[in-house]
Design an enzyme around this catalytic site. Sequence first.
Site, PDB file in Angstrom:
ATOM      1  N   ASP A   2      11.883  30.238  48.245  1.00 45.46           N
ATOM      2  CA  ASP A   2      11.310  29.171  49.073  1.00 45.46           C
ATOM      3  C   ASP A   2      11.505  27.799  48.434  1.00 45.46           C
ATOM      4  O   ASP A   2      10.811  26.835  48.789  1.00 45.46           O
ATOM      5  CB  ASP A   2       9.809  29.414  49.285  1.00 45.46           C
ATOM      6  CG  ASP A   2       9.547  30.369  50.448  1.00 45.46           C
ATOM      7  OD1 ASP A   2      10.517  30.752  51.118  1.00 45.46           O
ATOM      8  OD2 ASP A   2       8.379  30.727  50.672  1.00 45.46           O
TER       9      ASP A   2
ATOM     10  N   ASP B 125      -2.890  40.086  48.313  1.00 45.01           N
ATOM     11  CA  ASP B 125      -2.739  41.353  47.603  1.00 45.01           C
ATOM     12  C   ASP B 125      -3.990  42.218  47.729  1.00 45.01           C
ATOM     13  O   ASP B 125      -3.917  43.420  48.008  1.00 45.01           O
ATOM     14  CB  ASP B 125      -2.409  41.097  46.127  1.00 45.01           C
ATOM     15  CG  ASP B 125      -3.254  39.978  45.523  1.00 45.01           C
ATOM     16  OD1 ASP B 125      -4.251  39.558  46.159  1.00 45.01           O
ATOM     17  OD2 ASP B 125      -2.932  39.513  44.419  1.00 45.01           O
TER      18      ASP B 125
END
Length: 552
Positions: A161, A314
């Site tokens: 990114d 997560d």
Amino acid sequence: MTTFLKSLIFLQDSCLAFLSLMFHRGSSEDAAEALKKLETSINGARISFDTTWTREFRSLFIVPLFKCLVAFCLIISLLVFIEGIYMNLVVLYVKVFERKPEKVYRWEAMQEDIELGHETYPMVLVQIPMYNEKEVLQLSIGAACRLIWPLDRLIVQVLDDSTDQTIKELVNTECAKWESKGVNIKCERRDNRNGYKAGALKEGMKHNYVKLCNYVVIFDADFQPEPDYLQHSVPFLVHNPEVALVQARWRFMNANKCLMTRMQEMSLNYHFMAEQESGSTRHAFFSFNGTAGVWRMAAMEEAGGWHDRTTVEDMDLAVRAGLLGWKFVFLNDLTVKSELPSKFKAFRFQQHRWSCGPANLFRKMIMEIIRNKRVTIWKKLYLVYSFFFLRKIIVHCFTFIFYCVILPTSVFFPEVNIPAWSTFYIPSMITLCIVIATPRSFYLVIFWILFENVMSMHRTKGTFIGILERQRVNEWVVTEKLGDALKTKLLPRIGKPSNMFLERVNSKEIMVGIYILCCACYGLFFGNTLLYLYLFMQAVAFLISGVGFVGT
């Protein structure tokens, strides 16, 4: 009654003095004497009234309220102590009876078949999300490409990114280098950064070649796995179809960088030794650490994949998979090299995310956990009470409120007794359990306690922001790796760089430090205990943090 009698005496003395002043025909000295008596009577009455009113208000409202706060903190202290002892007993059980994952679950080394060859190996996808990781991109990509696994059964996916064109070219060069060596490596880019890390991982799963893979491994850009990582972890998934996640332990390469990184090492080692180990052993559930873990593709798809509704994607994925009945395995003996934040500002932002995110996730998932019918009532109780409520919310708030507010303020309330077991014995035992995870840092235990209390202020603030869903609840922190340290900045970065000295000053730490210092001075001169010794040290810790003399 006492107040009423004092009021009558005041009226009597005032009237006599006033009449004497008005009608006495003696000398001017007598008049002055009468005026002085009137003034003395008024001042005495004011002091008497103020003292009486203050004492009554203090005894009727302030002291009982403070006693209630102390009692509440004592109860929480016991709950935290019991939870800590429970986790350490589970770890002790694992050590004494050698209940390692290899003995609990089926594990066999992967081997080639004479006829099928590499076909017996499952397809593994390795994802490396990165954002302008100039200093570590070669290390992370190189470590992933050196993993010992058949090249035709491994795909390395770099999710870049980066916004810096120079860094993009470096990533392309590194990927081309390993591709020329026969590694199946893909570099994927997006035209936006929606969802940040979770968005990049989610986008990476949409490519057609990913559908060929059975398992996915995630490594942050500063993580460097050993070449045999897959050989140790993947067999747990291959031979145990009920297992969804295999998590490795972090090993910190820059722990000796400064005193702050040493103290982080102590906290995180305990997290892996106690929280992850006990959760894996007792409930086959723990929070995915976001990196250095292998997921079963089928489990991820059933759980709904990556969500970016919180800053702890997560943990979000782990909880959803756990509620579906999937089991997790933690491998304490399998380590992956990583780095710690060495700058105080970076560490504060990280701790904000790690405290705000879980609290916000708890708010969003509490009813989903309670209504779930696929797991046992004990696992739901563990998730709600132990995993979320106690460890992710209560511990942060209790540490700051009790040790940085209640204890310092207690010097003004000598009539309130705070038992020694809550201020010394229980904290000492909990600290001893934590230090066991990092024996080499035992001599730093005092510094660790003081520093943890300072950081509890930021964790408490982050917890309340997460629970109440305030403005910074979805604030994402990008961690730029420097090879031996981490540099953190907010996205987006707006405005011109401010004065470096002002950036180092943290007003909240300074204000709390000044308050605790005042309490320490009061306790020194008017108290009858040695509490002021702790208060002086804690005040200094806050003030040092307040002027930025922490970390590198």
